[in-house]
Design an enzyme around this catalytic site. Structure first.
Site, PDB file in Angstrom:
ATOM      1  N   ASP A  72      10.832 -23.142  12.673  1.00 28.86           N
ATOM      2  CA  ASP A  72      10.991 -22.354  13.653  1.00 28.86           C
ATOM      3  C   ASP A  72      11.240 -23.605  15.155  1.00 28.86           C
ATOM      4  O   ASP A  72      10.814 -24.455  14.251  1.00 28.86           O
ATOM      5  CB  ASP A  72       9.641 -21.599  14.395  1.00 28.86           C
ATOM      6  CG  ASP A  72       8.478 -22.315  14.040  1.00 28.86           C
ATOM      7  OD1 ASP A  72       8.551 -23.898  14.272  1.00 28.86           O
ATOM      8  OD2 ASP A  72       7.500 -21.794  13.670  1.00 28.86           O
ATOM      9  N   ASP A  74      10.984 -25.475  17.775  1.00 32.12           N
ATOM     10  CA  ASP A  74      10.532 -26.095  19.726  1.00 32.12           C
ATOM     11  C   ASP A  74      11.073 -26.794  20.208  1.00 32.12           C
ATOM     12  O   ASP A  74      12.100 -27.627  19.970  1.00 32.12           O
ATOM     13  CB  ASP A  74       9.147 -26.313  18.920  1.00 32.12           C
ATOM     14  CG  ASP A  74       7.922 -26.039  18.037  1.00 32.12           C
ATOM     15  OD1 ASP A  74       8.247 -24.355  17.973  1.00 32.12           O
ATOM     16  OD2 ASP A  74       7.495 -25.980  17.392  1.00 32.12           O
ATOM     17  N   ASP A 148       1.926 -36.505  16.358  1.00 36.05           N
ATOM     18  CA  ASP A 148       0.807 -36.594  15.238  1.00 36.05           C
ATOM     19  C   ASP A 148       1.864 -37.914  15.043  1.00 36.05           C
ATOM     20  O   ASP A 148       1.413 -38.610  14.712  1.00 36.05           O
ATOM     21  CB  ASP A 148       0.138 -35.907  14.231  1.00 36.05           C
ATOM     22  CG  ASP A 148       0.684 -34.897  13.874  1.00 36.05           C
ATOM     23  OD1 ASP A 148       2.769 -34.964  14.362  1.00 36.05           O
ATOM     24  OD2 ASP A 148       0.861 -33.698  13.180  1.00 36.05           O
TER      25      ASP A 148
HETATM   26  P1  ATP Z   1       5.454 -27.351  10.442  1.00 32.04           P
HETATM   27  O1  ATP Z   1       5.919 -25.742  11.137  1.00 32.04           O
HETATM   28  O2  ATP Z   1       7.058 -27.142   9.317  1.00 32.04           O
HETATM   29  O3  ATP Z   1       4.142 -27.141  10.021  1.00 32.04           O
HETATM   30  P2  ATP Z   1       5.673 -28.833  13.237  1.00 32.04           P
HETATM   31  O4  ATP Z   1       5.654 -30.650  12.787  1.00 32.04           O
HETATM   32  O5  ATP Z   1       7.140 -27.751  13.610  1.00 32.04           O
HETATM   33  O6  ATP Z   1       5.596 -28.573  11.003  1.00 32.04           O
HETATM   34  P3  ATP Z   1       4.087 -27.657  14.981  1.00 32.04           P
HETATM   35  O7  ATP Z   1       2.347 -27.054  14.027  1.00 32.04           O
HETATM   36  O8  ATP Z   1       4.937 -26.440  14.291  1.00 32.04           O
HETATM   37  O9  ATP Z   1       4.269 -28.296  13.096  1.00 32.04           O
HETATM   38  O10 ATP Z   1       3.737 -28.348  15.728  1.00 32.04           O
HETATM   39  C1  ATP Z   1       5.308 -29.033  16.436  1.00 32.04           C
HETATM   40  C2  ATP Z   1       5.330 -30.347  16.361  1.00 32.04           C
HETATM   41  O11 ATP Z   1       4.008 -30.288  17.623  1.00 32.04           O
HETATM   42  C3  ATP Z   1       4.256 -31.631  15.383  1.00 32.04           C
HETATM   43  O12 ATP Z   1       5.661 -31.415  14.628  1.00 32.04           O
HETATM   44  C4  ATP Z   1       4.053 -32.406  16.123  1.00 32.04           C
HETATM   45  O13 ATP Z   1       4.700 -33.247  16.801  1.00 32.04           O
HETATM   46  C5  ATP Z   1       2.971 -31.481  17.082  1.00 32.04           C
HETATM   47  N1  ATP Z   1       1.512 -31.752  16.700  1.00 32.04           N
HETATM   48  C6  ATP Z   1       1.517 -30.697  15.873  1.00 32.04           C
HETATM   49  N2  ATP Z   1      -0.125 -30.349  15.858  1.00 32.04           N
HETATM   50  C7  ATP Z   1      -0.246 -31.656  16.107  1.00 32.04           C
HETATM   51  C8  ATP Z   1      -1.825 -31.854  16.340  1.00 32.04           C
HETATM   52  N3  ATP Z   1      -2.300 -31.873  15.658  1.00 32.04           N
HETATM   53  N4  ATP Z   1      -1.602 -33.392  16.766  1.00 32.04           N
HETATM   54  C9  ATP Z   1      -0.436 -34.127  17.228  1.00 32.04           C
HETATM   55  N5  ATP Z   1       0.774 -33.512  17.513  1.00 32.04           N
HETATM   56  C10 ATP Z   1       0.944 -32.092  16.625  1.00 32.04           C
HETATM   57 MG    MG Z   2       6.749 -25.662  13.768  1.00 33.11          MG
END
Ligand code: ATP
Ligand code: MG
Length: 457
Positions: A72, A74, A148
């Site tokens: 997705d 963001d 993170d």
């Molecule tokens: P995926 O969607 O493939 O699981 P993602 O990196 O997009 O990976 P998301 O949970 O959708 O993960 O979160 C989007 C973004 O928000 C991350 O890339 C990160 O920058 C930030 N983020 C998410 N969770 C955390 C956290 N627990 N601590 C700090 N930053 C976070």
């Molecule tokens: Mg994501």
């Protein structure tokens, strides 16, 4: 918390990699704009047109750079949630802990969040240092600090096609290194889920966790127990549906992080045949995910916990309990124990029960009761589950195929199959786990089991 601040300050002082922001062009990051969601581009363009900063951020940028298809998209912006909402026809503000905006385009939702300030001493934390609330808006640079991992703190501007990189995330991504931003121990304490995320990203990227970010994992793994069980469920689901579930579980075990997550899984993996069953289930799930098919959480958790249910069921039968009531009792006991750590939502657990409870009904092929089974909403999933049991040698594979054929057939073919069945002598010995016997072939011509033909729910 003062020690954490000092640690972070010292960390920054001695971190040779702490340099300024980099603006990285297309030739280096390699993102092809055609692979970017046009809705995400639209959100950025509208915001930028109004004078705000707006970037695609997080997992999508990371995945695009390494050539994976993002799940997705963001967007991060300096516009407040109210300002964002006002610019789009279908947009709603969501979230309590930190408000963000869902901008809706048909099936696609672009999650748009306002730049956030990093953790500070004014934030409320629990006794273990876990952040409970963080509501402060921040600058672009601050937003990058609170993300993170360096690979997750990349901002893609679809207009200039540049990636803004405050933490050398593109370099880390090219090396496939998962590196925490800031002091790893502090950041894991703030949010222990980051430990699980580190493992998931390392496995997904076929890379490694940077040694300094890996070092605290074992000693801090216990903090996962303080994470609300619903959040843990969401994270577990992400892990199991990332396309590399088995590798993730193995890595978690190696890093000592599996205990808090699925306590029963530990027991299950150690039972004879337990590992094989779970491997089969996860292997099928991984194949489905990698070929772009959907995965049903109920099916997945039904599979993960099945060995335990089956074991308890057999025990109850030995104690004199009868078939289906015994299975129900076993399911209740397993789910109750499980839910303490990992909140399996009701809608999933009721589907799991339906999948499990239909299993003994596959033993007996009575045409009348089969028509009733066919009407059950989880019939298809239960038949898929039966294929898994057959592959693990728990159920006759020819008979499992007959059920699969029935599930795939139209009503007329079903009627013929059941008519053929009624002409055969009565079969089935009743309820209870079935011994491994081969049955005489009945039903339509045999076709190979379609391993990709897993759950449709
Ligand atoms: P995926 O969607 O493939 O699981 P993602 O990196 O997009 O990976 P998301 O949970 O959708 O993960 O979160 C989007 C973004 O928000 C991350 O890339 C990160 O920058 C930030 N983020 C998410 N969770 C955390 C956290 N627990 N601590 C700090 N930053 C976070
Ligand atoms: Mg994501």
């Amino acid at each position: 918390m003062i020690t954490d601040t000092i640690k972070r300050f010292v960390g920054q002082l001695f971190n040779p990699k702490k340099q300024g922001v980099q603006h990285i062009g297309r030739e280096k990051h390699g993102i092809d704009r055609r692979n970017v969601s046009r809705h995400a581009i639209k959100v950025c363009e509208v915001l930028q047109h109004e004078g705000y900063q707006a970037y695609i951020v997080g997992g999508a940028v990371r995945d695009l750079i390494v050539g994976l298809e993002p799940k997705d998209f963001d967007v991060a912006t300096n516009a407040t949630p109210e300002q964002v909402r006002a610019l789009f026809r279908r947009a709603r503000i969501i979230g309590r802990r930190f408000q963000l905006v869902h901008v809706v385009f048909g099936q696609e939702i672009i999650e748009t969040s306002t730049f956030r300030a990093p953790a500070s001493e004014t934030q409320s934390t629990d006794d273990h240092g876990r952040i409970l609330r963080d509501n402060e808006f921040g600058t672009h640079e601050q937003d990058a600090v609170r993300r993170d991992f360096t690979i997750n703190a990349l901002y893609y501007d679809p207009t200039s096609e540049q990636v803004i990189d405050y933490h050398q995330g593109v370099d880390d991504l090219k090396k496939r290194v998962v590196r925490m931003i800031g002091d790893p121990a502090t950041r894991y304490r703030e949010d222990p889920v980051r430990m699980l995320r580190a493992v998931r990203f390392a496995v997904k990227l076929n890379g490694t966790i940077d040694p300094a970010s890996k070092e605290p994992l074992l000693s801090m793994a216990g903090l996962i127990e303080n994470v609300p069980s619903s959040r843990l469920f969401d994270e577990m689901l992400k892990l199991l549906t990332c396309g590399h579930a088995m590798d993730c579980l193995q890595q978690l075990r190696q890093d000592g992080l599996h205990h808090g997550m699925l306590p029963l899984l530990d027991v299950v993996l150690e039972q004879p045949g337990g590992e094989e069953f779970i491997e089969l289930a996860l292997d099928r799930t991984d194949h489905r995910v990698r070929s772009g098919k959907t995965v049903s959480p109920s099916f997945l958790f039904a599979a993960l916990l099945w060995q335990e249910v089956d074991l308890q069921w057999k025990k109850l039968i030995k104690q004199g309990e009868t078939g289906i009531p015994g299975l129900m009792q076993a399911a209740d006991a397993v789910l109750e124990k499980q839910t303490k750590t990992l909140a399996i939502q009701k809608r999933f657990s009721s589907d799991m029960r339906e999948i499990w409870f239909m299993q003994p009904r596959f033993d007996k092929r009575l045409p009348k009761s089969i028509w009733r089974m066919l009407e059950q909403p989880r019939f298809r999933a239960a038949v898929d589950f039966l294929q898994l049991r057959a592959a693990a040698g728990q159920f006759d594979s020819v008979l499992a195929q007959w059920w699969m054929d029935l599930a795939n057939a139209d009503d007329d073919t079903r009627a013929t199959m059941l008519d053929d069945l009624s002409k055969l002598p009565r079969e089935g010995s009743g309820t209870g786990p079935r011994p491994r016997t081969r049955k005489r072939r009945t039903g339509p011509p045999r076709v190979p089991v379609d391993h990709g033909n897993a759950p449709t729910i």
